[in-house]
Write a protein that holds these residues in place. Sequence first.
Motif, mmCIF file in Angstrom:
data_model
loop_
_atom_site.group_PDB
_atom_site.id
_atom_site.type_symbol
_atom_site.label_atom_id
_atom_site.label_comp_id
_atom_site.label_asym_id
_atom_site.label_seq_id
_atom_site.Cartn_x
_atom_site.Cartn_y
_atom_site.Cartn_z
ATOM 1 N N ILE A 109 0.496 -0.978 -0.257
ATOM 2 C CA ILE A 109 0.326 -0.465 -0.198
ATOM 3 C C ILE A 109 0.702 1.205 -0.183
ATOM 4 N N GLY A 110 -0.169 2.010 -1.050
ATOM 5 C CA GLY A 110 1.464 3.508 -0.426
ATOM 6 C C GLY A 110 -0.163 4.690 -1.017
ATOM 7 N N LEU A 111 1.126 6.140 -0.665
ATOM 8 C CA LEU A 111 0.509 7.524 -1.080
ATOM 9 C C LEU A 111 1.009 8.171 -2.415
ATOM 10 N N LYS A 112 -0.104 8.479 -3.147
ATOM 11 C CA LYS A 112 1.286 9.088 -4.334
ATOM 12 C C LYS A 112 -0.140 10.069 -5.016
ATOM 13 N N GLN B 100 -2.976 3.752 -2.860
ATOM 14 C CA GLN B 100 -3.106 2.971 -3.624
ATOM 15 C C GLN B 100 -2.326 2.098 -3.099
ATOM 16 N N PHE B 101 -3.797 0.183 -3.260
ATOM 17 C CA PHE B 101 -2.947 -0.887 -2.571
ATOM 18 C C PHE B 101 -3.407 -1.865 -3.408
ATOM 19 N N PHE B 102 -3.146 -3.510 -2.886
ATOM 20 C CA PHE B 102 -3.258 -4.455 -3.722
ATOM 21 C C PHE B 102 -4.030 -5.247 -3.061
ATOM 22 N N ALA B 103 -4.671 -5.686 -3.068
ATOM 23 C CA ALA B 103 -5.720 -7.014 -2.165
ATOM 24 C C ALA B 103 -5.378 -7.983 -2.740
ATOM 25 N N GLY B 104 -5.033 -9.131 -1.962
ATOM 26 C CA GLY B 104 -4.418 -10.458 -2.241
ATOM 27 C C GLY B 104 -5.189 -11.026 -2.917
ATOM 28 N N HIS B 105 -5.614 -12.004 -3.593
ATOM 29 C CA HIS B 105 -5.744 -12.420 -4.431
ATOM 30 C C HIS B 105 -6.915 -12.257 -5.146
ATOM 31 N N GLY C 208 6.854 -0.632 -0.269
ATOM 32 C CA GLY C 208 6.852 0.802 -1.251
ATOM 33 C C GLY C 208 5.508 0.723 -1.768
ATOM 34 N N ASP C 209 6.233 1.450 -3.298
ATOM 35 C CA ASP C 209 4.567 1.515 -3.702
ATOM 36 C C ASP C 209 4.213 0.172 -4.667
ATOM 37 N N PRO C 210 3.067 -0.213 -4.516
ATOM 38 C CA PRO C 210 1.518 -0.896 -4.661
ATOM 39 C C PRO C 210 2.014 -1.057 -6.508
ATOM 40 N N LEU C 211 2.563 0.355 -7.056
ATOM 41 C CA LEU C 211 1.966 0.482 -8.749
ATOM 42 C C LEU C 211 3.350 1.116 -8.966
ATOM 43 N N GLY D 31 4.916 4.068 -19.362
ATOM 44 C CA GLY D 31 4.877 4.606 -20.517
ATOM 45 C C GLY D 31 3.133 4.925 -20.334
ATOM 46 N N LYS D 32 2.206 3.779 -20.805
ATOM 47 C CA LYS D 32 0.647 3.884 -20.829
ATOM 48 C C LYS D 32 0.283 2.533 -19.408
ATOM 49 N N GLU D 33 1.404 2.018 -19.548
ATOM 50 C CA GLU D 33 0.570 0.502 -18.924
ATOM 51 C C GLU D 33 1.344 0.491 -16.929
ATOM 52 N N LEU D 34 0.709 -0.386 -16.935
ATOM 53 C CA LEU D 34 0.953 -0.189 -15.535
ATOM 54 C C LEU D 34 2.053 -1.247 -14.998
ATOM 55 N N ALA D 35 2.260 -1.222 -13.927
ATOM 56 C CA ALA D 35 4.380 -2.144 -13.473
ATOM 57 C C ALA D 35 3.775 -2.619 -12.497
ATOM 58 N N PHE D 36 4.647 -3.352 -11.500
ATOM 59 C CA PHE D 36 3.911 -3.578 -10.235
ATOM 60 C C PHE D 36 4.940 -5.400 -9.738
#
Length: 385
Positions: free
Chosen positions: A99-102, A107-112, A142-145, A149-154
């Motif tokens: 989880i992070g703040l940007k 922003q965060f990821f929730a498992g599964h 650290g940052d979740p995302l 470019g226009k893509e999301l990386a994690f």
Amino acid sequence: MRQFYFLFLLLLVVVFSCSKKDSSVGFKQDFQVEITDSLQIDYLGKLRILDYDTLSKSYLAWGNENNEALILDDNGAITSTFIFPSDGPEAIPGWINPIGLKDGEIQFFAGHDAFYGYDLEGKRTWKYKPESTYFYINGLKGDPLFSIGKELAFLRPEKGEMDWDGGMGGMFEKIYNSPILEVIDTTSNSSRLTMSFPDGSIYKDGNFHFWMFPTVSRYGTEWLLYFKNELKFWVYQEKGNEVVFQKELSLDVSDAIREKGVPFEKVDDYNDLTAYDFPGSILEIYRTSEQVLVIYHKGVSEEIAKQFDRSTADGARELERLKKNYLAVFDSDFKLLQNDIPVPQGLIFTTVLTENGEILALKHPDFFGTEEDQVIYYKLKVLEK
């Protein structure tokens, strides 16, 4: 409260005075770490600051309750608090991490399940659910995302169901040979991998070392990567839509305890074989326009570790006290300027580097055996003598 602050400063002087001489040859000791300020937060219980956002000038923290998020201003005053729901129409399934703040957004990821965005009042702003089922083996910071470019990386998660019956050996051998990042085109839902696993890591030595707790940070087009139980890190460069390896950096510490690992055929005996294995490790890396700052500890030798019962709270606490923290300073081109710089003990370092270049660290009440009326975070500055 001023009394606690004075006592801590006094302890800092004692630590600096009693620290042993720099063990590295050829370095001139020009840097020192000083406490410059503090956040004194009115909150009962544990409060863990996770991130800082320069746009909203806010801190993101976890509180006592399950999934309790807090937003703090620059002075440490709580401006908002809410709990991410575990039931109802907008329930968050699974464990929230990372989880992070940007840019004024949580922003965060929730498992599964999915990636989420929330505003600073706890209202959901977006959700993206990948086609695959994802999970992380353990916690991440650290940052979740990130955006490429226009893509999301994690950080690359595992997919599908974990094959425990197949044994951990094969699963982790695959992990040690897989790229670090996954990148998704959210329009087509197509994905790819980038940021190759560094060859110089201990996790590539042919042994089993369990989960490596990868930490990735990004500064413009430059990416940094480090793992738990290593005193080296790696620099990557964003080129087009790829994150490409550039170089490996060592902290050049000569007297640290090295991580051992076990042969893959002895995976089932890993816990017994590593019961007294407390290797040195990087704790945090901070990047400024002029320097790269690395907080680390050197570990605890097996001979000393065997004197404590790590299964008890007292034994575990004493072992943690033995892990003395140090700082290494690199210039902006990653030339090592100095290592083994003493830092105040009894601190839990966050990922946060303030706009003024101060490292934020929690004063650990258990270390000092004190009960505070407030949660105290110190701001530490690296200064050249």
